[in-house]
Design an enzyme around this catalytic site. Sequence first.
Site, PDB file in Angstrom:
ATOM      1  N   TYR A  11       0.646  -1.285   0.048  1.00 38.02           N
ATOM      2  CA  TYR A  11       0.082  -0.085  -0.036  1.00 38.02           C
ATOM      3  C   TYR A  11       0.882   1.367   0.041  1.00 38.02           C
ATOM      4  CZ  TYR A  11      -3.310   3.375   1.922  1.00 38.02           C
ATOM      5  OH  TYR A  11      -3.966   4.461   2.268  1.00 38.02           O
ATOM      6  N   ILE A  12       1.604   1.406   0.992  1.00 36.28           N
ATOM      7  CA  ILE A  12       2.377   2.864   0.923  1.00 36.28           C
ATOM      8  C   ILE A  12       3.583   2.488   0.211  1.00 36.28           C
ATOM      9  CG2 ILE A  12       3.748   4.388   2.649  1.00 36.28           C
ATOM     10  CD1 ILE A  12       2.067   3.074   4.748  1.00 36.28           C
ATOM     11  N   ASN A  32       8.048 -10.225  -1.427  1.00 36.62           N
ATOM     12  CA  ASN A  32       7.695 -11.529  -1.564  1.00 36.62           C
ATOM     13  C   ASN A  32       6.203 -11.709  -1.872  1.00 36.62           C
ATOM     14  OD1 ASN A  32       6.505 -10.901   0.819  1.00 36.62           O
ATOM     15  ND2 ASN A  32       7.437 -12.457   1.980  1.00 36.62           N
ATOM     16  N   SER A 125       6.108   3.772  13.132  1.00 37.60           N
ATOM     17  CA  SER A 125       4.919   4.153  13.499  1.00 37.60           C
ATOM     18  C   SER A 125       4.500   5.028  14.667  1.00 37.60           C
ATOM     19  CB  SER A 125       4.025   2.878  13.435  1.00 37.60           C
ATOM     20  OG  SER A 125       2.880   2.964  14.253  1.00 37.60           O
ATOM     21  N   TYR A 150       3.626  -6.263  17.046  1.00 38.02           N
ATOM     22  CA  TYR A 150       3.530  -5.585  15.983  1.00 38.02           C
ATOM     23  C   TYR A 150       4.413  -4.283  16.256  1.00 38.02           C
ATOM     24  CZ  TYR A 150       2.745  -1.901  12.689  1.00 38.02           C
ATOM     25  OH  TYR A 150       2.870  -0.604  12.178  1.00 38.02           O
ATOM     26  N   LYS A 154       8.289  -2.467  15.816  1.00 37.17           N
ATOM     27  CA  LYS A 154       8.660  -0.999  15.220  1.00 37.17           C
ATOM     28  C   LYS A 154       9.753  -0.409  16.250  1.00 37.17           C
ATOM     29  CE  LYS A 154       6.239  -1.073  11.612  1.00 37.17           C
ATOM     30  NZ  LYS A 154       6.924  -1.227  10.221  1.00 37.17           N
ATOM     31  N   TYR A 177       4.646   7.123  11.104  1.00 41.78           N
ATOM     32  CA  TYR A 177       3.324   7.582  10.449  1.00 41.78           C
ATOM     33  C   TYR A 177       2.434   7.492  11.475  1.00 41.78           C
ATOM     34  CZ  TYR A 177       5.818   4.812   6.829  1.00 41.78           C
ATOM     35  OH  TYR A 177       6.809   4.267   5.824  1.00 41.78           O
ATOM     36  N   PHE A 178       1.243   8.360  11.228  1.00 34.84           N
ATOM     37  CA  PHE A 178       0.051   8.307  12.235  1.00 34.84           C
ATOM     38  C   PHE A 178      -0.850   7.458  11.010  1.00 34.84           C
ATOM     39  CE2 PHE A 178       0.870  10.633  15.819  1.00 34.84           C
ATOM     40  CZ  PHE A 178       2.041  10.983  15.527  1.00 34.84           C
ATOM     41  N   LEU A 200     -10.038   1.204   9.798  1.00 36.78           N
ATOM     42  CA  LEU A 200     -11.373   1.700   9.699  1.00 36.78           C
ATOM     43  C   LEU A 200     -11.786   2.067   8.093  1.00 36.78           C
ATOM     44  CD1 LEU A 200     -13.863   3.065  11.191  1.00 36.78           C
ATOM     45  CD2 LEU A 200     -12.423   5.193  10.995  1.00 36.78           C
ATOM     46  N   ARG A 295     -12.886  -2.070  21.233  1.00 41.19           N
ATOM     47  CA  ARG A 295     -12.154  -2.881  20.705  1.00 41.19           C
ATOM     48  C   ARG A 295     -10.680  -2.914  21.637  1.00 41.19           C
ATOM     49  NH1 ARG A 295      -9.248  -2.456  14.632  1.00 41.19           N
ATOM     50  NH2 ARG A 295      -8.449  -0.532  15.559  1.00 41.19           N
ATOM     51  N   ASP A 298      -7.111  -0.510  21.929  1.00 39.43           N
ATOM     52  CA  ASP A 298      -7.388   0.744  21.259  1.00 39.43           C
ATOM     53  C   ASP A 298      -6.844   2.036  22.207  1.00 39.43           C
ATOM     54  OD1 ASP A 298      -7.878   0.472  18.669  1.00 39.43           O
ATOM     55  OD2 ASP A 298     -10.102   0.471  18.915  1.00 39.43           O
TER      56      ASP A 298
HETATM   57  N1  UFG Z   1     -12.358   1.388  13.985  1.00 36.35           N
HETATM   58  C1  UFG Z   1     -13.733   1.011  14.265  1.00 36.35           C
HETATM   59  N2  UFG Z   1     -14.234  -0.033  13.617  1.00 36.35           N
HETATM   60  C2  UFG Z   1     -13.501  -0.689  12.571  1.00 36.35           C
HETATM   61  C3  UFG Z   1     -11.899  -0.664  12.561  1.00 36.35           C
HETATM   62  C4  UFG Z   1     -11.691   0.562  13.078  1.00 36.35           C
HETATM   63  O1  UFG Z   1     -14.458   1.509  14.919  1.00 36.35           O
HETATM   64  O2  UFG Z   1     -13.983  -1.638  12.144  1.00 36.35           O
HETATM   65  C5  UFG Z   1     -11.797   2.296  14.767  1.00 36.35           C
HETATM   66  C6  UFG Z   1     -10.916   2.003  15.859  1.00 36.35           C
HETATM   67  O3  UFG Z   1     -11.434   1.519  17.085  1.00 36.35           O
HETATM   68  C7  UFG Z   1      -9.975   3.234  16.006  1.00 36.35           C
HETATM   69  C8  UFG Z   1     -10.226   3.909  14.485  1.00 36.35           C
HETATM   70  O4  UFG Z   1     -11.216   3.125  13.999  1.00 36.35           O
HETATM   71  O5  UFG Z   1     -10.707   4.046  16.807  1.00 36.35           O
HETATM   72  C9  UFG Z   1      -9.029   3.571  13.772  1.00 36.35           C
HETATM   73  O6  UFG Z   1      -8.622   2.241  13.563  1.00 36.35           O
HETATM   74  P1  UFG Z   1      -7.542   1.710  12.359  1.00 36.35           P
HETATM   75  O7  UFG Z   1      -7.679   0.055  12.983  1.00 36.35           O
HETATM   76  O8  UFG Z   1      -7.983   2.194  11.413  1.00 36.35           O
HETATM   77  O9  UFG Z   1      -6.336   2.301  13.087  1.00 36.35           O
HETATM   78  P2  UFG Z   1      -5.454   2.020  14.484  1.00 36.35           P
HETATM   79  O10 UFG Z   1      -5.184   3.589  14.971  1.00 36.35           O
HETATM   80  O11 UFG Z   1      -6.091   1.135  15.277  1.00 36.35           O
HETATM   81  O12 UFG Z   1      -4.245   1.632  13.848  1.00 36.35           O
HETATM   82  C10 UFG Z   1      -3.114   2.202  13.451  1.00 36.35           C
HETATM   83  C11 UFG Z   1      -2.295   1.475  12.640  1.00 36.35           C
HETATM   84  C12 UFG Z   1      -1.497   0.547  13.184  1.00 36.35           C
HETATM   85  C13 UFG Z   1      -0.674   1.017  14.359  1.00 36.35           C
HETATM   86  C14 UFG Z   1      -1.742   1.705  15.226  1.00 36.35           C
HETATM   87  C15 UFG Z   1      -1.098   2.217  16.251  1.00 36.35           C
HETATM   88  O13 UFG Z   1      -3.227   0.546  11.283  1.00 36.35           O
HETATM   89  O14 UFG Z   1      -0.508  -0.072  12.361  1.00 36.35           O
HETATM   90  O15 UFG Z   1      -2.398   2.663  14.541  1.00 36.35           O
HETATM   91  O16 UFG Z   1      -1.967   2.975  17.110  1.00 36.35           O
HETATM   92  F1  UFG Z   1      -0.188   0.183  15.132  1.00 36.35           F
END
Ligand code: UFG
Length: 340
Positions: A11-12, A32, A125, A150, A154, A177-178, A200, A295, A298
């Site tokens: 992706y990135i 790979n 990250s 994971y 990092k 990255y955010f 999300l 979840r 989080d």
């Molecule tokens: N969320 C939902 N429903 C979903 C998926 C996500 O409500 O089906 C919410 C999560 O609870 C969170 C927000 O959307 O509040 C963002 O969730 P993501 O999974 O998209 O992203 P994260 O912030 O959890 O994860 C990201 C990167 C990871 C990294 C992490 C560090 O994807 O690689 O930030 O906090 F490790």
Amino acid sequence: MKILVTGGTGYIGSHTVVELQNKGFEVLIVDNLSNSSAEIVEKIKKITGIKPVLEVFDLGDREKTVGFFKRNSDIKGVIHFAAFKAVGESVEKPLKYYRNNLVSLMNILEGMSETGVQNIVFSSSCTVYGQPDELPVSEKAPIKKAESPYGNTKQISEDIILDTIKASDIQGIALRYFNPIGAHETALIGELPLGVPNNLVPFITQTAIGIRDQLKVFGNDYPTPDGTPIRDYIHVVDLAKAHVIAVNRMIMNSMKKPFEVFNLGTGKGYSVLEVIHAFEKVSGQKLNYKIVGRREGDIIQVWADPSFSNKELGWKAEKGLDEMVASAWKWEKAYRAENK
Ligand code: UFG
């Protein structure tokens, strides 16, 4: 100038290959294909007119990795994306994550050392900050104990790079990255998660297109204005451009010290509901979603202080939330139309 992009069909990685080629770099990809497809190089060619060279092998194989560097010792820089990234899976299969993410990095650094390749940009990250005590979070914020294997890979990877730099001529930049979202404006490349998406925005677009029944919003009882967690979402093309600047900075010897760390975020946080509403606005359709329990793992809220990156790299994220979700939606529709 030749740049190695590991994970360049991901992706990135794929978005970064496009930006590198746009700036005249010659790109070699090693991947790979464990979570991507070789067809991506054709899509890249459609965008830039140049098909990047793709070598398919596992960077966990030391002999192959060092052999690759011996054949390509004129590489000016490495941008290392290739890694596993699913937080939940890493909790269930920690050794898979430690082996893949750490051994491949060590093999790359050995290959670089043995062949005099000096510059590495590492894909890190904001997860290294955990739930920061102060917001926005700057690069000076303390590293918190990782929430998942994971996240730990990092943190350990940054340490491995720093220690290697201290003992060699290698220099490195870690980009933290955010939350990268969105897709290229051509909708030829984007985020294509294998199976059920964890993140999300892919879950939103897959729900809207009918692959998933309903988006679950994980909790609305957080101490935030609307009760849902807040993240700093950044457009993947903005992110990709920062990699080109970082690799150039190394090649031009503009680094202030041999290991530098930069936050890549917009500086603005949005809640889950704000992302959903932005999606509904730009797509013109209602999203089927339901509030469910939190979840595990989080964090409540995090957004970047990007001022150091803005000043030192001369880089700034330009695209806003509407543009990000609109591009993700355009990509989802284009991909599904092509792959019916
Ligand atoms: N969320 C939902 N429903 C979903 C998926 C996500 O409500 O089906 C919410 C999560 O609870 C969170 C927000 O959307 O509040 C963002 O969730 P993501 O999974 O998209 O992203 P994260 O912030 O959890 O994860 C990201 C990167 C990871 C990294 C992490 C560090 O994807 O690689 O930030 O906090 F490790």
